[in-house]
Design an enzyme around this catalytic site. Structure first.
Site, PDB file in Angstrom:
ATOM      1  CG  MET A  30      -1.928  -1.171   1.134  1.00 37.22           C
ATOM      2  SD  MET A  30      -3.453  -0.880   2.018  1.00 37.22           S
ATOM      3  CE  MET A  30      -2.859  -0.637   3.668  1.00 37.22           C
ATOM      4  N   GLY A  31       2.171   1.083  -0.233  1.00 33.35           N
ATOM      5  CA  GLY A  31       3.039   2.252  -0.377  1.00 33.35           C
ATOM      6  C   GLY A  31       3.487   2.855   0.933  1.00 33.35           C
ATOM      7  CE1 TYR A  32       4.731   8.698   3.933  1.00 30.90           C
ATOM      8  CE2 TYR A  32       5.260   7.315   5.812  1.00 30.90           C
ATOM      9  CZ  TYR A  32       5.229   8.549   5.204  1.00 30.90           C
ATOM     10  OH  TYR A  32       5.716   9.643   5.881  1.00 30.90           O
ATOM     11  CB  ALA A  35      13.668  -0.843   6.339  1.00 29.44           C
ATOM     12  CG  HIS A  37       6.867  -1.803   2.187  1.00 26.63           C
ATOM     13  ND1 HIS A  37       6.674  -0.624   2.872  1.00 26.63           N
ATOM     14  CD2 HIS A  37       5.677  -2.456   2.225  1.00 26.63           C
ATOM     15  CE1 HIS A  37       5.420  -0.555   3.287  1.00 26.63           C
ATOM     16  NE2 HIS A  37       4.793  -1.652   2.919  1.00 26.63           N
ATOM     17  NE  ARG A 187      -3.104   1.814   9.441  1.00 26.09           N
ATOM     18  CZ  ARG A 187      -3.413   0.771   8.677  1.00 26.09           C
ATOM     19  NH1 ARG A 187      -2.663  -0.312   8.691  1.00 26.09           N
ATOM     20  NH2 ARG A 187      -4.471   0.815   7.886  1.00 26.09           N
TER      21      ARG A 187
HETATM   22  P1  AMP Z   1       1.415  -2.859   3.476  1.00 25.23           P
HETATM   23  O1  AMP Z   1       1.979  -1.814   2.565  1.00 25.23           O
HETATM   24  O2  AMP Z   1       1.416  -2.453   4.914  1.00 25.23           O
HETATM   25  O3  AMP Z   1       0.100  -3.400   2.987  1.00 25.23           O
HETATM   26  O4  AMP Z   1       2.422  -4.080   3.411  1.00 25.23           O
HETATM   27  C1  AMP Z   1       2.806  -4.652   2.185  1.00 25.23           C
HETATM   28  C2  AMP Z   1       3.569  -5.922   2.454  1.00 25.23           C
HETATM   29  O5  AMP Z   1       4.722  -5.609   3.236  1.00 25.23           O
HETATM   30  C3  AMP Z   1       2.755  -6.940   3.275  1.00 25.23           C
HETATM   31  O6  AMP Z   1       3.026  -8.254   2.787  1.00 25.23           O
HETATM   32  C4  AMP Z   1       3.287  -6.748   4.669  1.00 25.23           C
HETATM   33  O7  AMP Z   1       3.180  -7.900   5.473  1.00 25.23           O
HETATM   34  C5  AMP Z   1       4.743  -6.421   4.383  1.00 25.23           C
HETATM   35  N1  AMP Z   1       5.339  -5.700   5.510  1.00 25.23           N
HETATM   36  C6  AMP Z   1       4.845  -4.602   6.130  1.00 25.23           C
HETATM   37  N2  AMP Z   1       5.636  -4.264   7.182  1.00 25.23           N
HETATM   38  C7  AMP Z   1       6.624  -5.183   7.211  1.00 25.23           C
HETATM   39  C8  AMP Z   1       7.749  -5.407   8.076  1.00 25.23           C
HETATM   40  N3  AMP Z   1       7.998  -4.593   9.104  1.00 25.23           N
HETATM   41  N4  AMP Z   1       8.554  -6.458   7.831  1.00 25.23           N
HETATM   42  C9  AMP Z   1       8.299  -7.304   6.782  1.00 25.23           C
HETATM   43  N5  AMP Z   1       7.264  -7.148   5.935  1.00 25.23           N
HETATM   44  C10 AMP Z   1       6.432  -6.107   6.148  1.00 25.23           C
END
Ligand code: AMP
Length: 281
Positions: A30-32, A35, A37, A187
């Protein structure tokens, strides 16, 4: 790195890779970007010939009172980070292109979506499985990469991929943390300095529980009661949304944690709701 906003163009490019017999890894986000990602992009880069990523703040996975409108966004910074991590194509569609007028299809997984985040966020996982199935149809990757931070999401996606015979391998990668243990999340920027100072206790508590289990405690209720106390003392500004020991694959609550067990937590600070988890063995 190519940036594509059209679903049809993205699918055409990914098809051309498949037709050339190239392996590809796809990382939906979902961007933003942070490390965590980037660690997924790097794994993808090291393990496949082509890397695709997406940035899409998917409206259908947010409830009416959640933070869709204020979800942090930084498309230019994100593109720079993705490029630096070796992503070949970044797919950044508009909501209208993903959900054109008349869109009427839902994808939902029953059972394991009903606990934990599914209980706190009704409809969330139907939004996730809907968009992830759509993204997988567009990217048709050899492997799709997800973080274990969203453990339940990963379990739900594995179930969906198995149930629907979607021809993709699912790779779950470890949680990337700040030096003080806080799981990195887009977040986290919403936390006040006071909340940010308390938030590492989430991880400290999980480690503490894991140590108790390693030294012989197998009663989930005891582990959870001790942890709830610890959180109450160490995070006075947070409310525990859920705190549970569950089976890592089925997400069914456990009374005894001597076998495969996941400790999962969500806490609500005034600034942000944070989730974390740890396998107990
Ligand atoms: P999001 O942008 O929050 O939807 O996350 C995108 C992907 O990145 C998802 O598969 C999350 O589980 C992964 N992700 C988010 N935060 C972390 C993190 N701290 N460590 C590893 N993977 C992450």
């Amino acid at each position: 790195m190519q940036i594509i906003t059209s679903p049809q163009e993205f699918q055409a490019l990914c098809w051309s890779w498949r037709c050339q017999g190239l392996t590809s890894a796809f990382v939906p986000t979902m961007g933003y970007l942070h490390a965590g990602h980037v660690s997924l992009f790097e794994w993808a880069r090291a393990n496949s010939q082509k890397v695709a990523a997406s940035i899409f703040v998917n409206p259908t996975q947010f409830g009416p009172n959640e933070d869709l409108d204020r979800y942090p966004r930084d498309p230019e910074g994100d593109a720079a980070k993705a490029r630096a991590a070796g992503v070949d194509v970044l797919f950044m569609p508009e909501p209208g292109a993903m959900y054109p007028p008349g869109f009427a299809t839902t994808v939902s997984v029953s059972g394991l979506t009903e606990a934990l985040c599914g209980r706190s966020r009704p409809g969330h996982f139907a939004g996730v499985t809907g968009v992830v199935s759509k993204l997988l149809m567009l990217a048709i990757p050899t492997t799709a990469v997800f973080g274990c931070k969203d453990w339940q999401q990963l379990a739900v996606i594995r179930r969906m991929v198995r149930d629907l015979d979607i021809p993709v391998a699912i790779e779950g990668r470890p949680i990337f943390r700040e030096p003080d243990g806080l799981a990195i999340s887009s977040r986290n920027v919403y936390l006040s300095p006071k909340e940010r100072a308390q938030a590492p206790s989430i991880h400290q508590g999980l480690l503490r529980a894991k140590a108790q289990v390693a030294s012989g405690e197998s009663d989930a209720a005891k582990v959870l009661a001790d942890l709830a106390d610890f959180y109450g003392q160490s995070m006075p500004d947070a409310v525990v949304d859920y705190l549970e020991c569950v089976h890592p694959e089925t997400i069914v609550p456990l009374q005894n944690v001597s076998g495969p067990a996941l400790l999962a937590v969500a806490v609500k600070f005034p600034g942000a709701r944070l989730i974390d988890n740890m396998l107990l063995h």
